[in-house]
Design a protein around this motif. Sequence first.
Motif, PDB file in Angstrom:
ATOM      1  N   ARG A  93       0.826  -1.209   0.000  1.00  7.23           N
ATOM      2  CA  ARG A  93       0.000   0.000   0.000  1.00  7.23           C
ATOM      3  C   ARG A  93       0.858   1.257   0.000  1.00  7.23           C
ATOM      4  O   ARG A  93       2.059   1.199   0.259  1.00  7.23           O
ATOM      5  CB  ARG A  93      -0.906   0.014   1.242  1.00  7.23           C
ATOM      6  CG  ARG A  93      -1.944  -1.096   1.236  1.00  7.23           C
ATOM      7  CD  ARG A  93      -2.980  -0.877   0.131  1.00  7.23           C
ATOM      8  NE  ARG A  93      -3.781  -2.044  -0.146  1.00  7.23           N
ATOM      9  CZ  ARG A  93      -3.675  -2.813  -1.232  1.00  7.23           C
ATOM     10  NH1 ARG A  93      -2.780  -2.553  -2.167  1.00  7.23           N
ATOM     11  NH2 ARG A  93      -4.470  -3.844  -1.420  1.00  7.23           N
ATOM     12  N   LEU A  94       0.214   2.420  -0.243  1.00  6.19           N
ATOM     13  CA  LEU A  94       0.925   3.697  -0.243  1.00  6.19           C
ATOM     14  C   LEU A  94       1.493   3.975   1.154  1.00  6.19           C
ATOM     15  O   LEU A  94       0.880   3.618   2.158  1.00  6.19           O
ATOM     16  CB  LEU A  94      -0.039   4.831  -0.611  1.00  6.19           C
ATOM     17  CG  LEU A  94      -0.521   4.893  -2.063  1.00  6.19           C
ATOM     18  CD1 LEU A  94      -1.662   5.894  -2.201  1.00  6.19           C
ATOM     19  CD2 LEU A  94       0.623   5.246  -3.000  1.00  6.19           C
ATOM     20  N   ASN A  95       2.648   4.642   1.185  1.00  5.96           N
ATOM     21  CA  ASN A  95       3.279   4.975   2.476  1.00  5.96           C
ATOM     22  C   ASN A  95       2.859   6.361   2.970  1.00  5.96           C
ATOM     23  O   ASN A  95       3.712   7.193   3.236  1.00  5.96           O
ATOM     24  CB  ASN A  95       4.804   4.989   2.313  1.00  5.96           C
ATOM     25  CG  ASN A  95       5.335   3.628   1.956  1.00  5.96           C
ATOM     26  OD1 ASN A  95       5.041   2.642   2.620  1.00  5.96           O
ATOM     27  ND2 ASN A  95       6.121   3.558   0.879  1.00  5.96           N
ATOM     28  N   LEU A  96       1.576   6.632   3.030  1.00  4.48           N
ATOM     29  CA  LEU A  96       1.157   7.989   3.400  1.00  4.48           C
ATOM     30  C   LEU A  96       1.460   8.279   4.865  1.00  4.48           C
ATOM     31  O   LEU A  96       1.354   7.397   5.714  1.00  4.48           O
ATOM     32  CB  LEU A  96      -0.344   8.161   3.153  1.00  4.48           C
ATOM     33  CG  LEU A  96      -0.813   7.930   1.714  1.00  4.48           C
ATOM     34  CD1 LEU A  96      -2.320   8.133   1.609  1.00  4.48           C
ATOM     35  CD2 LEU A  96      -0.096   8.874   0.758  1.00  4.48           C
ATOM     36  N   SER A 102       1.960  14.447   2.789  1.00  3.83           N
ATOM     37  CA  SER A 102       2.642  13.335   2.118  1.00  3.83           C
ATOM     38  C   SER A 102       2.903  13.714   0.668  1.00  3.83           C
ATOM     39  O   SER A 102       2.175  14.527   0.086  1.00  3.83           O
ATOM     40  CB  SER A 102       1.777  12.076   2.131  1.00  3.83           C
ATOM     41  OG  SER A 102       1.511  11.681   3.444  1.00  3.83           O
ATOM     42  N   LEU A 104       3.949  12.199  -3.319  1.00  9.40           N
ATOM     43  CA  LEU A 104       3.996  11.040  -4.208  1.00  9.40           C
ATOM     44  C   LEU A 104       4.456  11.502  -5.586  1.00  9.40           C
ATOM     45  O   LEU A 104       3.860  12.407  -6.173  1.00  9.40           O
ATOM     46  CB  LEU A 104       2.590  10.417  -4.280  1.00  9.40           C
ATOM     47  CG  LEU A 104       2.233   9.500  -5.437  1.00  9.40           C
ATOM     48  CD1 LEU A 104       3.139   8.288  -5.476  1.00  9.40           C
ATOM     49  CD2 LEU A 104       0.779   9.040  -5.298  1.00  9.40           C
ATOM     50  N   ILE A 121      -5.202   8.050  -9.040  1.00 11.10           N
ATOM     51  CA  ILE A 121      -4.749   7.856  -7.658  1.00 11.10           C
ATOM     52  C   ILE A 121      -5.203   9.036  -6.789  1.00 11.10           C
ATOM     53  O   ILE A 121      -5.582   8.864  -5.630  1.00 11.10           O
ATOM     54  CB  ILE A 121      -3.222   7.627  -7.613  1.00 11.10           C
ATOM     55  CG1 ILE A 121      -2.923   6.274  -8.273  1.00 11.10           C
ATOM     56  CG2 ILE A 121      -2.678   7.652  -6.184  1.00 11.10           C
ATOM     57  CD1 ILE A 121      -1.469   5.964  -8.482  1.00 11.10           C
ATOM     58  N   CYS A 125      -7.399   8.528  -3.473  1.00  8.11           N
ATOM     59  CA  CYS A 125      -7.000   9.031  -2.146  1.00  8.11           C
ATOM     60  C   CYS A 125      -8.037  10.003  -1.591  1.00  8.11           C
ATOM     61  O   CYS A 125      -8.274  10.048  -0.384  1.00  8.11           O
ATOM     62  CB  CYS A 125      -5.627   9.698  -2.217  1.00  8.11           C
ATOM     63  SG  CYS A 125      -4.324   8.495  -2.553  1.00  8.11           S
ATOM     64  N   ASP A 217       6.437   8.147  -1.576  1.00  8.63           N
ATOM     65  CA  ASP A 217       6.344   7.091  -2.580  1.00  8.63           C
ATOM     66  C   ASP A 217       6.793   7.610  -3.938  1.00  8.63           C
ATOM     67  O   ASP A 217       6.551   8.769  -4.271  1.00  8.63           O
ATOM     68  CB  ASP A 217       4.889   6.626  -2.747  1.00  8.63           C
ATOM     69  CG  ASP A 217       4.519   5.528  -1.768  1.00  8.63           C
ATOM     70  OD1 ASP A 217       5.180   4.475  -1.804  1.00  8.63           O
ATOM     71  OD2 ASP A 217       3.586   5.741  -0.975  1.00  8.63           O
ATOM     72  N   LEU A 219       6.028   6.093  -7.611  1.00  7.88           N
ATOM     73  CA  LEU A 219       5.370   5.003  -8.337  1.00  7.88           C
ATOM     74  C   LEU A 219       5.688   5.103  -9.820  1.00  7.88           C
ATOM     75  O   LEU A 219       5.615   6.181 -10.409  1.00  7.88           O
ATOM     76  CB  LEU A 219       3.850   5.068  -8.152  1.00  7.88           C
ATOM     77  CG  LEU A 219       3.295   4.956  -6.734  1.00  7.88           C
ATOM     78  CD1 LEU A 219       1.769   4.823  -6.781  1.00  7.88           C
ATOM     79  CD2 LEU A 219       3.889   3.768  -5.990  1.00  7.88           C
ATOM     80  N   LEU A 272       1.261  -1.826  -6.761  1.00  5.56           N
ATOM     81  CA  LEU A 272       0.278  -1.246  -5.832  1.00  5.56           C
ATOM     82  C   LEU A 272      -1.105  -1.133  -6.452  1.00  5.56           C
ATOM     83  O   LEU A 272      -2.109  -1.337  -5.792  1.00  5.56           O
ATOM     84  CB  LEU A 272       0.732   0.155  -5.370  1.00  5.56           C
ATOM     85  CG  LEU A 272       1.505   0.194  -4.054  1.00  5.56           C
ATOM     86  CD1 LEU A 272       2.828  -0.503  -4.195  1.00  5.56           C
ATOM     87  CD2 LEU A 272       1.700   1.608  -3.563  1.00  5.56           C
ATOM     88  N   GLU A 285      -6.881  -1.362  -6.487  1.00  4.51           N
ATOM     89  CA  GLU A 285      -5.744  -1.722  -5.634  1.00  4.51           C
ATOM     90  C   GLU A 285      -5.359  -3.144  -6.013  1.00  4.51           C
ATOM     91  O   GLU A 285      -6.231  -3.956  -6.352  1.00  4.51           O
ATOM     92  CB  GLU A 285      -6.159  -1.697  -4.169  1.00  4.51           C
ATOM     93  CG  GLU A 285      -6.232  -0.310  -3.602  1.00  4.51           C
ATOM     94  CD  GLU A 285      -6.587  -0.377  -2.131  1.00  4.51           C
ATOM     95  OE1 GLU A 285      -5.706  -0.086  -1.306  1.00  4.51           O
ATOM     96  OE2 GLU A 285      -7.736  -0.712  -1.820  1.00  4.51           O
TER      97      GLU A 285
END
Length: 297
Positions: A93-96, A102, A104, A121, A125, A217, A219, A272, A285
């Motif tokens: 999963r996302l590292n929020l 955060s 990305l 995305i 979110c 993150d 991606l 992800l 997801e």
Amino acid sequence: MAFESLSERLGKALKNITGQGKLTESNMNDMLKEVRMSLLEADVNYNVVKEFIENVKQKALGQEVIDSVNPGQMVVKIVHDEIQELLGSADARLNLKKSGVSTLMMVGLQGTGKTTASAKIARFCKEKLKKRVLLVACDVVRPAAIEQLETLGKSIDVEVFSLGTQVSAVETARQAMGYAYDRQKDLVIFDTAGRLHVDEELMQELSQMKALVQPDDILLTVDAMTGQDIVTVAREFNEQLSITGLVVTKMDGDARGGGLLSVRSITNVPVLFVSNGEKVEDLEEFHPDRMADRILG
Ligand code: GDP
């Protein structure tokens, strides 16, 4: 649909063995040969296939399987578990951050679906994680890319930050961070420049942005239709930027699936999300277990 032919061929290979009361070396070898061919035809990396077959063989020849009531079905389960292992043993999963802003970075080659995925995305979110999101247009070389992001942002009601084509990507990112802090955003998503090939200039720009925004993150978008090229591209981006995850796009096409099945075990970067259409809601997801179920029907 992606994986259609792999799924069909694996199904056939395994059907032969499930009905067998006893496992013999000969029917086991026939099955392994078929599984091997199915994976190679789906364009799975040769070394990945080799290791896969060795793992299945070793486990299937274990005493537990031989002594079981239905050895065939146990072998099917072993194949299933090995496919899941290839795709990743757990959901990534996302590292929020729990609080604060955060960040990305979305990176990828041109045409892979990076801008579309950035918006998808952002929408995910905003709607699912209830985050206040800011999209930032850092593909400043192509005016069309900025317009595209602005249009997408409007359609999902997410603000888009852009300083046009005259300001550098790094400077745009710097000002966007200030803007996000002032307005108490939770997540800033940077849509970065793409190129047709990985090149020095692109990597330098991305490295500078990375140093500046310290992303939680990074991606990489990879196109499922490009098969094993996914692995090559992921490796290059990972070496230069240490990416944290992959978004596999165009899974609605008839990709053979080999890229997706090889990339995790070769690069150790998890998938992800998968994108399966052009619309902003076409994003899922990634669940390795569900994908393994889908492949094995
Ligand atoms: P970028 O150059 O990497 O930013 O790519 P874009 O986001 O502009 O996407 C390139 C093209 O691929 C566009 O026509 C998108 O609508 C299309 N696209 C993106 N993701 C998907 C997907 O998952 N499935 C399909 N069928 N098309 C997609």
